[in-house]
Design an enzyme around this catalytic site. Structure first.
Site, PDB file in Angstrom:
ATOM      1  N   ASN A   9      27.418 -12.551 108.014  1.00 34.48           N
ATOM      2  CA  ASN A   9      27.941 -13.778 108.622  1.00 34.48           C
ATOM      3  C   ASN A   9      28.393 -14.722 107.502  1.00 34.48           C
ATOM      4  O   ASN A   9      27.590 -15.341 106.820  1.00 34.48           O
ATOM      5  CB  ASN A   9      26.838 -14.424 109.473  1.00 34.48           C
ATOM      6  CG  ASN A   9      27.309 -15.665 110.190  1.00 34.48           C
ATOM      7  OD1 ASN A   9      28.237 -16.328 109.744  1.00 34.48           O
ATOM      8  ND2 ASN A   9      26.653 -15.985 111.290  1.00 34.48           N
ATOM      9  N   GLU A  37      20.184  -2.282 111.161  1.00 34.22           N
ATOM     10  CA  GLU A  37      19.945  -2.539 112.571  1.00 34.22           C
ATOM     11  C   GLU A  37      18.789  -3.528 112.698  1.00 34.22           C
ATOM     12  O   GLU A  37      17.729  -3.306 112.079  1.00 34.22           O
ATOM     13  CB  GLU A  37      19.588  -1.221 113.254  1.00 34.22           C
ATOM     14  CG  GLU A  37      20.162  -1.130 114.665  1.00 34.22           C
ATOM     15  CD  GLU A  37      19.657   0.101 115.371  1.00 34.22           C
ATOM     16  OE1 GLU A  37      19.326   0.006 116.558  1.00 34.22           O
ATOM     17  OE2 GLU A  37      19.578   1.153 114.704  1.00 34.22           O
ATOM     18  N   ASP A  66      17.155 -14.910 109.225  1.00 37.43           N
ATOM     19  CA  ASP A  66      17.314 -14.561 110.625  1.00 37.43           C
ATOM     20  C   ASP A  66      17.072 -15.835 111.408  1.00 37.43           C
ATOM     21  O   ASP A  66      16.082 -16.545 111.171  1.00 37.43           O
ATOM     22  CB  ASP A  66      16.358 -13.448 111.070  1.00 37.43           C
ATOM     23  CG  ASP A  66      16.877 -12.788 112.340  1.00 37.43           C
ATOM     24  OD1 ASP A  66      17.988 -12.227 112.314  1.00 37.43           O
ATOM     25  OD2 ASP A  66      16.189 -12.856 113.378  1.00 37.43           O
ATOM     26  N   SER A  67      17.997 -16.154 112.294  1.00 34.15           N
ATOM     27  CA  SER A  67      17.938 -17.456 112.938  1.00 34.15           C
ATOM     28  C   SER A  67      18.373 -17.349 114.388  1.00 34.15           C
ATOM     29  O   SER A  67      18.887 -16.320 114.820  1.00 34.15           O
ATOM     30  CB  SER A  67      18.824 -18.438 112.174  1.00 34.15           C
ATOM     31  OG  SER A  67      20.068 -17.860 111.842  1.00 34.15           O
ATOM     32  N   PHE A 145      29.453 -23.273 113.258  1.00 34.10           N
ATOM     33  CA  PHE A 145      29.643 -21.963 113.890  1.00 34.10           C
ATOM     34  C   PHE A 145      28.635 -21.807 115.032  1.00 34.10           C
ATOM     35  O   PHE A 145      27.860 -22.719 115.325  1.00 34.10           O
ATOM     36  CB  PHE A 145      29.519 -20.840 112.855  1.00 34.10           C
ATOM     37  CG  PHE A 145      28.126 -20.630 112.311  1.00 34.10           C
ATOM     38  CD1 PHE A 145      27.628 -21.438 111.302  1.00 34.10           C
ATOM     39  CD2 PHE A 145      27.305 -19.633 112.825  1.00 34.10           C
ATOM     40  CE1 PHE A 145      26.341 -21.243 110.805  1.00 34.10           C
ATOM     41  CE2 PHE A 145      26.015 -19.421 112.332  1.00 34.10           C
ATOM     42  CZ  PHE A 145      25.538 -20.241 111.321  1.00 34.10           C
TER      43      PHE A 145
END
Ligand code: ITT
Length: 190
Positions: A9, A37, A66-67, A145
């Site tokens: 991202n 994954e 990770d959010s 975003f």
């Protein structure tokens, strides 16, 4: 000092480099082929999976984020599945607003869990950041975003997508988690 930032991202990478500006640390993308994954059942597990995959691929210390957005009236959804809640960003926001139609409790928070991993897969440090606020009835603004156009942080009356980068980074879940991580990195011999 360069540290691999385990993401696909590009918006996250841009934000972490803005937050780290002046610290002497810059974050770079993992090598080609990085596509783990996300099979974990917590933000912490998924951030470890991503950081460990990048560390293995690059042979370098790697950091992952990770959010997600956790909505109180939806029992924490979309949460871990924020990026996978619907096919496109527009559809994800549409789904969220639809599920909250007629619900007056709009309380929500962004959560960001970061894990720093050594090339041999050891966890060096973990940090977590939060940003509390509420969900609007319609999207507003074009910055940022993800769910930024429908999220108003506590003590504000505009969405994150209506704020400039510096203001977002000062109060965001990612800013909070990364500033703690930068303190650790700068005070440790990696
Ligand atoms: P990587 O896994 O490659 O890092 P991703 O976007 O899939 O990228 P996550 O699995 O951590 O990342 O999912 C995070 C999702 O949560 C993200 O795609 C957004 O939908 C949402 N999100 C996280 N931080 C956000 C922010 O600062 N503003 C708006 N939405 C955010």
């Amino acid at each position: 000092m360069e540290i691999v930032f385990a993401t696909n991202n590009i918006n996250k990478l841009k934000e972490v480099n803005e937050i780290a500006e002046g610290s002497g640390i810059s974050f770079i993308l993992p090598p080609e082929g990085f596509n783990p994954e996300e099979t974990g059942s917590t933000f912490a597990e998924n951030s470890y999976i991503k950081a460990a995959a990048a560390a293995k691929l690059s042979g370098k210390v790697s950091l992952a984020d990770d959010s997600g957005l956790c909505v109180e009236a939806l029992n924490g959804a979309p949460g871990l599945y924020s990026a996978r809640y619907a096919e496109t960003r527009t559809l994800r926001i549409e789904r969220l607003l639809k599920e909250l139609s007629n619900i007056s409790n709009r309380n929500a928070q962004f959560i960001c869990c970061m894990t720093l991993v050594s090339p041999d897969g050891q966890v060096l440090n973990r940090t977590t950041g939060f940003c509390k606020g509420h969900i609007t009835n319609a999207p507003h603004g074009n910055n940022g975003f993800g769910y930024d156009p429908v999220f108003v942080p506590e003590n504000y009356n505009i969405t994150i997508a209506e704020m400039n980068e510096t203001d977002k980074n000062n109060i965001s879940h990612r800013g909070n988690a990364l500033r703690q991580m930068i303190n650790y990195i700068l005070n440790t011999n990696l």
